[in-house]
Motif scaffolding. Structure first.
Motif, short mmCIF file in Angstrom:
data_model
loop_
_atom_site.label_atom_id
_atom_site.label_comp_id
_atom_site.label_asym_id
_atom_site.label_seq_id
_atom_site.Cartn_x
_atom_site.Cartn_y
_atom_site.Cartn_z
N UNK A 52 0.81 -1.21 0.00
CA UNK A 52 0.00 0.00 0.00
C UNK A 52 0.85 1.26 0.00
N UNK A 53 1.93 1.26 0.76
CA UNK A 53 2.78 2.45 0.83
C UNK A 53 3.38 2.78 -0.53
N UNK A 54 3.70 1.75 -1.30
CA UNK A 54 4.24 1.97 -2.65
C UNK A 54 3.21 2.66 -3.53
N UNK A 55 1.96 2.26 -3.41
CA UNK A 55 0.90 2.88 -4.21
C UNK A 55 0.71 4.34 -3.82
N UNK A 56 0.81 4.64 -2.51
CA UNK A 56 0.70 6.02 -2.05
C UNK A 56 1.83 6.87 -2.63
N UNK A 57 3.04 6.33 -2.60
CA UNK A 57 4.18 7.06 -3.15
C UNK A 57 4.01 7.32 -4.64
N UNK A 58 3.50 6.35 -5.37
CA UNK A 58 3.29 6.56 -6.80
C UNK A 58 2.30 7.70 -7.06
N UNK A 59 1.29 7.80 -6.21
CA UNK A 59 0.33 8.90 -6.35
C UNK A 59 1.01 10.24 -6.11
N UNK A 60 1.78 10.32 -5.03
CA UNK A 60 2.48 11.58 -4.72
C UNK A 60 3.50 11.93 -5.79
N UNK A 61 4.25 10.95 -6.24
CA UNK A 61 5.28 11.21 -7.24
C UNK A 61 4.68 11.66 -8.57
N UNK A 62 3.51 11.15 -8.90
CA UNK A 62 2.84 11.58 -10.13
C UNK A 62 2.51 13.07 -10.07
N UNK A 63 2.04 13.52 -8.91
CA UNK A 63 1.73 14.95 -8.74
C UNK A 63 3.00 15.78 -8.80
N UNK A 64 4.05 15.33 -8.13
CA UNK A 64 5.30 16.09 -8.11
C UNK A 64 5.96 16.11 -9.49
N UNK A 65 5.78 15.05 -10.26
CA UNK A 65 6.35 15.02 -11.61
C UNK A 65 5.74 16.12 -12.48
N UNK A 67 12.69 1.88 2.68
CA UNK A 67 11.74 1.41 3.68
C UNK A 67 10.71 2.48 4.05
N UNK A 68 9.68 2.04 4.74
CA UNK A 68 8.55 2.91 5.06
C UNK A 68 8.97 4.10 5.91
N UNK A 69 9.80 3.89 6.92
CA UNK A 69 10.18 4.97 7.83
C UNK A 69 10.96 6.05 7.10
N UNK A 70 11.98 5.68 6.33
CA UNK A 70 12.80 6.66 5.63
C UNK A 70 12.00 7.39 4.56
N UNK A 71 11.01 6.73 4.00
CA UNK A 71 10.19 7.37 2.98
C UNK A 71 9.13 8.31 3.57
N UNK A 72 8.98 8.28 4.88
CA UNK A 72 8.09 9.24 5.50
C UNK A 72 6.94 8.66 6.29
N UNK A 73 6.77 7.33 6.29
CA UNK A 73 5.70 6.72 7.07
C UNK A 73 4.42 6.54 6.29
N UNK A 74 3.53 5.73 6.83
CA UNK A 74 2.32 5.35 6.10
C UNK A 74 1.35 6.52 5.94
N UNK A 75 1.52 7.57 6.74
CA UNK A 75 0.66 8.75 6.62
C UNK A 75 1.35 9.90 5.90
N UNK A 76 2.30 9.58 5.05
CA UNK A 76 3.09 10.57 4.34
C UNK A 76 2.19 11.51 3.53
N UNK A 77 2.40 12.82 3.72
CA UNK A 77 1.68 13.83 2.96
C UNK A 77 2.52 14.27 1.75
N UNK A 78 1.84 14.77 0.74
CA UNK A 78 2.51 15.19 -0.49
C UNK A 78 3.59 16.23 -0.21
#
Length: 244
Positions: free
Chosen positions: A123-136, A178-189
């Motif tokens: 799930x965290x990977x999917x969240x990151x893909x969403x955020x990265x799409x916006x940042x791209x 890993x999840x922690x270094x990437x910002x955690x499961x509640x990572x905001x954009x």
């Protein structure tokens, strides 16, 4: 024809009667130069400042300075936004493992490349893909790519995902594993934007870290132990479970 600016008694009489216009006074070029330099000096403190530096300088200026600085800040922001529109990427692209060298390691000179190694079932990977799409889209001068981890690295352990590598000129300039270094499961954009800006991959307009920095030593210790201290379990498992 007689020069009306010539210093003669007759011209003075004509000026007194309003027949000739007042004599033009020669401008002092030295005085003009000094005034020009003084005017330029009033703007100099704000030049070459980043948006963050402008924010930090607010306490050092009076109300008039603040007005001038705010105008200059808006000008810098508009220039920054105009630059964004001239760049060439603008999307999070999917690549395969055999494209890694071409698209990432051997990317265009001086181009920042952000690659996300992910697994669709996390799930965290999917969240990151969403955020990265916006940042791209927001930062089209930076190349954003993603790749299913198995196509790039065999036996990459799930505890190391998501993984983000930041490249420039073939060198890794930053990594989040890993999840922690990437910002955690509640990572905001905005939090991800700040993390990428800190390593230089993007030029953010955020003026401060949107997330307060709280260091959890216990969580860090547990994570390090779980990732790196299992190498003694078996020699065959060691290469499969370690993160880069």
């Amino acid at each position: 024809m007689q020069d009306p600016n010539e210093d003669t008694e007759w011209n003075d009489i004509l000026r007194d009667f309003g027949i000739l216009p007042p004599k033009e006074e020669k401008k002092d070029e030295t005085e003009e130069m000094v005034l020009r330099l003084q005017k330029e000096a009033m703007v100099k403190p704000y030049e070459k400042m980043t948006l963050t530096q402008l924010k930090e300088a607010e306490d050092d200026f009076d109300d008039e300075d603040m007005k001038a600085m705010e105008i200059y800040r808006q000008k810098r922001l508009q220039e920054w936004k105009a630059l964004q529109k001239t760049q060439k990427f603008g999307e999070l692209r999917e690549i395969s493992g055999d494209q890694y060298v071409k698209e990432v390691t051997n990317a265009e000179k001086d181009v920042w490349v952000i690659i996300h190694l992910y697994r669709p079932s996390i799930q965290m990977c999917l969240l990151l893909n969403q955020h990265l799409s916006v940042l791209a889209r927001k930062f089209p001068e930076t190349k954003f790519v993603k790749a299913v981890v198995n196509s790039c690295i065999q036996h990459y352990h799930d505890r190391c995902l998501p993984t983000i590598f930041v490249y420039k000129n073939g060198q890794i300039e930053g990594k989040f594993i890993g999840i922690i270094e990437c910002g955690g499961i509640n990572l905001k954009l905005e939090e991800l934007e700040w993390k990428l800006a800190e390593v230089g991959a993007i030029r953010t307009d955020l003026e401060e870290n949107p997330k307060k920095q709280v260091v959890d030593m216990m969580a860090s210790s547990i994570r390090n132990t779980s990732i790196y201290d299992d190498s003694n379990s078996s020699s065959s498992d060691s290469d499969e479970t370690k993160c880069p």
